[in-house]
Design an enzyme around this catalytic site. Structure first.
Site, mmCIF file in Angstrom:
data_model
loop_
_atom_site.group_PDB
_atom_site.id
_atom_site.type_symbol
_atom_site.label_atom_id
_atom_site.label_comp_id
_atom_site.label_asym_id
_atom_site.label_seq_id
_atom_site.Cartn_x
_atom_site.Cartn_y
_atom_site.Cartn_z
ATOM 1 N N CYS A 16 -28.886 33.289 8.958
ATOM 2 C CA CYS A 16 -27.736 34.547 10.141
ATOM 3 C C CYS A 16 -27.798 35.863 9.524
ATOM 4 O O CYS A 16 -28.257 35.879 8.432
ATOM 5 C CB CYS A 16 -26.000 33.886 9.928
ATOM 6 S SG CYS A 16 -25.885 32.739 10.473
ATOM 7 N N TRP A 93 -26.628 32.429 13.592
ATOM 8 C CA TRP A 93 -28.140 31.211 13.913
ATOM 9 C C TRP A 93 -26.628 30.641 14.266
ATOM 10 O O TRP A 93 -27.179 30.116 12.455
ATOM 11 C CB TRP A 93 -29.590 31.418 13.399
ATOM 12 C CG TRP A 93 -29.729 30.761 13.446
ATOM 13 C CD1 TRP A 93 -30.313 29.075 13.174
ATOM 14 C CD2 TRP A 93 -31.137 31.189 14.184
ATOM 15 N NE1 TRP A 93 -31.215 29.078 13.772
ATOM 16 C CE2 TRP A 93 -32.187 29.287 15.045
ATOM 17 C CE3 TRP A 93 -31.266 31.644 15.477
ATOM 18 C CZ2 TRP A 93 -32.904 29.363 15.679
ATOM 19 C CZ3 TRP A 93 -32.633 31.485 16.508
ATOM 20 C CH2 TRP A 93 -33.170 30.415 15.938
ATOM 21 N N GLY A 120 -24.090 30.779 6.363
ATOM 22 C CA GLY A 120 -24.384 29.449 5.922
ATOM 23 C C GLY A 120 -23.685 28.256 6.225
ATOM 24 O O GLY A 120 -23.085 27.982 7.418
ATOM 25 N N HIS A 532 -67.438 5.866 16.504
ATOM 26 C CA HIS A 532 -67.801 5.650 17.569
ATOM 27 C C HIS A 532 -68.000 6.467 18.999
ATOM 28 O O HIS A 532 -67.361 6.766 19.888
ATOM 29 C CB HIS A 532 -66.430 5.120 18.086
ATOM 30 C CG HIS A 532 -66.431 3.533 17.205
ATOM 31 N ND1 HIS A 532 -66.955 2.320 17.670
ATOM 32 C CD2 HIS A 532 -65.848 3.355 16.033
ATOM 33 C CE1 HIS A 532 -65.938 1.500 16.975
ATOM 34 N NE2 HIS A 532 -65.814 2.412 15.629
#
Ligand code: AGP
Length: 636
Positions: A16, A93, A120, A532
């Site tokens: 944040c 956030w 935090g 292949h």
């Protein structure tokens, strides 16, 4: 050179943004806070708020869900605080509690006389909240942060006897987790208190004014004299100066440094691009993915408790991982390890194909949605369909309250913080780590792996942040071989990547990173598949990168590399430190530290990210905003 020394500080980050101001004169504190938050917005932008001491001596709070512009509009259209001497601000956030006005910071105490901003995670917030509610404190939000406001209030009116710094110190001794905080009180118009533990915090020194911020971006406009706070320190800011102590009250002397960056650069923390910044944030991102989930060598996935209680995991017969792009590659790695640890069939599918394949899923199929943004349309529609057919869903995502969380039975958050570079780097590493934890959880729940085996894997997982740190440190040392190699390879038109087992999705991810930011054609293959057909593409101008880290299929990978060498292709390998044998089979070797085979993608991916980054830089590409791409693909 100052710039280099700051880079070496490696500030952990919970992503944040916080800011604070204290001054002697009446100042337009509101503008200082809003401007600072706008410069911190890349750190989190789902809600924001400010608290400013008004001329009448009250702390005026303005909080708003959404971007800073929303908050600024609210402040401008509402009662804009007047000139002031004190204020704090926050851009969020979300980790605990949806992004809405109530959960936005600052968070006041019961009386509104003091308020807190926090960056935090408070791990023990639930028990502290219960205890504080027991002694009469009233909580108004869903956040972990609010316990800090009430803990400070408790100490301030009690043991600290009105000493705000002491109250903060006593409060912090009660919490576990990570924090960078700012605290103000209306009783102290000339005092701002800050503290940090596993969260970045800097102090900006002014003339009769001081600044506090999550990083230098927010205050560079006002001062270049900065003090970087260290772990476990508390700072008391007054207009006339600052005083730092440790959490136990021991005074600390710290010299200020002079910053030479421009604001735009600072946003990148001194890095030239967000991508390389986020690559360097991976050790911390990984630590955070494990935070609170690996404790004392034990695994704790509390997020799955409700699904367990509802018996949603009891009758699981198969697992389908639904995702796109890099998240799909993380899902493919999960397929290999969950099948090995839990002995249950796992399919990793690209969401867009899953959606229209009339998928065979039901209550016995656990669907895991991996999506860092949580907003990828293909994944959302695929998961909605699975749910309609009764499948239980676990989401692995980085964005709190994103769309995927609303259609899942449980959510495992990455806690990686916002990722701004379009190419996913730290969220890839965090996704894979969280999927490892889920695999170990299911393996133990199904009695397929013993507690000792789980302990061994968890111990190796906890070593990975440091090991990634070693790769990153080597990449900026004089012995670095990635940058010179990238410069040599920057002119090729195509590169092939091969691997076996978990090395195959690692090869796919390496190819995707290179394609996304350098625009070089690149393709990942299962190593055994090359002969292949695709081996026809190889010639001296088409290099090949082989993932040849230590594994039970190492010898097979080496023989595939020998087949390639026989066609004069330039061979680059990612190998495990100490592997001398591989020198016989490769032109260039990118060594990574040794770890358990299942965990090796988290180490092998880092040099591939750095390779792609340096090739893109050498080709002059726009690394952060590559052409044709978007960070979150919200359309099908
Ligand atoms: C990866 O670098 C890309 N940005 C892209 O492939 C991405 O992984 C994909 O769009 C999925 O995004 P999500 O994890 O947000 O769902």
């Amino acid at each position: 050179m100052l710039f280099t020394r700051l880079q070496q500080r490696k500030v952990p980050d919970h992503m944040c943004g916080i800011i604070g101001y204290v001054g002697s004169q009446g100042t337009d504190v509101t503008s200082i806070l809003l401007d600072g938050l706008a410069r911190l917005e890349y750190r989190g932008y789902d809600s924001a708020g400010i608290a400013v001491l008004s001329p009448s001596g009250e702390l005026e709070l303005h909080r708003r869900a959404g971007k800073i512009a929303n908050l600024a509009a609210t402040v401008e259209n509402g009662s804009r605080p007047g000139l002031s001497t004190l204020g704090i601000g926050h851009t969020r956030w979300a980790t605990h509690g949806r992004p809405n006005d109530e959960n936005a910071h600052p968070h006041p105490d019961c009386t509104g006389s003091l308020t807190v901003v926090h960056n935090g995670i408070i791990e023990n917030y639930a028990e502290l909240r219960q205890e504080l509610q027991g002694s009469g404190h009233v909580f108004r939000s869903e956040t972990d942060t609010e316990v800090l406001a009430h803990l400070v209030e408790h100490a301030y009116t009690g043991e600290a006897q009105g000493d705000l710094t002491e109250a903060v110190r006593l409060a912090l001794q009660r919490v576990t987790g990570s924090y960078a905080i700012g605290v103000v009180s209306r009783d102290h118009p000339d005092l701002l208190v800050g503290a940090r533990c596993n969260g970045p915090l800097v102090v900006g020194l002014g003339e009769n004014e001081q600044f506090l911020a999550s990083d230098i971006t927010a205050i560079l406009k006002h001062t270049r004299r900065v003090i970087i706070l260290e772990e476990g320190e508390i700072v008391t800011l007054r207009p006339t100066g600052v005083a730092i102590t440790t959490l136990d009250g021991t005074p600390v002397q710290r010299d200020a440094i002079i910053v030479e960056w421009d604001a735009e650069a600072a946003e990148k923390g001194g890095y030239p691009h967000f991508v390389i910044k986020e690559i360097n944030e991976q050790p911390e991102a990984l630590r955070r993915a494990l935070l609170g989930r690996v404790r004392d060598g034990q695994l704790h996935l509390a997020e799955l408790q409700r699904m367990e209680q509802e018996g949603l995991l009891n009758n699981i017969q198969r697992i389908v991982v639904v995702a796109c792009g890099t998240s799909y590659h993380a899902g493919l790695i999960a397929k290999y390890v969950i099948e090995r640890w839990a002995r249950i069939p796992v399919e990793a599918v690209t969401a867009a194909e899953f959606r229209y394949s009339d998928p065979i899923v039901g209550p016995e199929t656990l669907c895991i949605a991996v999506t860092q943004s949580g907003e990828t349309a293909d994944t959302l529609v695929g998961i909605r369909q699975a749910r309609e057919r009764g499948a239980p869903v676990i989401a692995v995502t980085n964005v709190v309250a994103s769309a995927i969380t609303r259609i899942s039975d449980a959510v495992l958050y990455l806690q990686a913080g916002p990722e701004i570079g379009v190419v996913a780097t730290k969220t890839f590493v965090s996704s894979v780590a969280v999927l490892y934890l889920l695999g170990l959880y299911l393996g133990q729940a199904r009695g397929r792996i013993t507690p000792e085996q789980a302990h061994e894997y968890l111990a190796a997982l906890e070593l990975l942040p440091e090991q990634i740190g070693q790769i990153l440190a080597h990449a900026v040392s004089a012995d670095d071989s990635i940058q010179p190699l990238a410069k040599r390879m920057a002119r090729v038109s195509s590169i092939m990547f091969i691997g076996r087992g978990v090395g195959y999705p690692t090869a796919l991810e390496g190819a995707l990173k290179l394609k996304e930011i350098s625009y070089i054609h690149a393709e990942g293959f299962p190593a055994g598949e090359l002969k292949h057909g695709s081996i026809a593409l190889l010639d001296p101008d088409t290099p090949l990168i082989g993932i040849a880290t230590a594994s039970h299929v190492y010898e097979k990978v080496v023989s595939n590399i020998q087949e390639v060498r026989a066609r004069d292709a330039h061979v680059i390998v990612v190998a495990t430190e100490g592997d001398e044998k591989i020198r016989l089979h490769a032109d260039d070797i990118l060594y990574v530290p040794a770890t358990l085979e299942e965990l090796s993608p988290l180490l092998a991916s880092v040099p591939l990210q750095l390779f792609a980054y340096h090739v893109a830089v050498a080709r002059g590409c726009n690394v952060d905003q590559p052409r044709n791409l978007a960070k979150s693909v919200t359309v099908e």
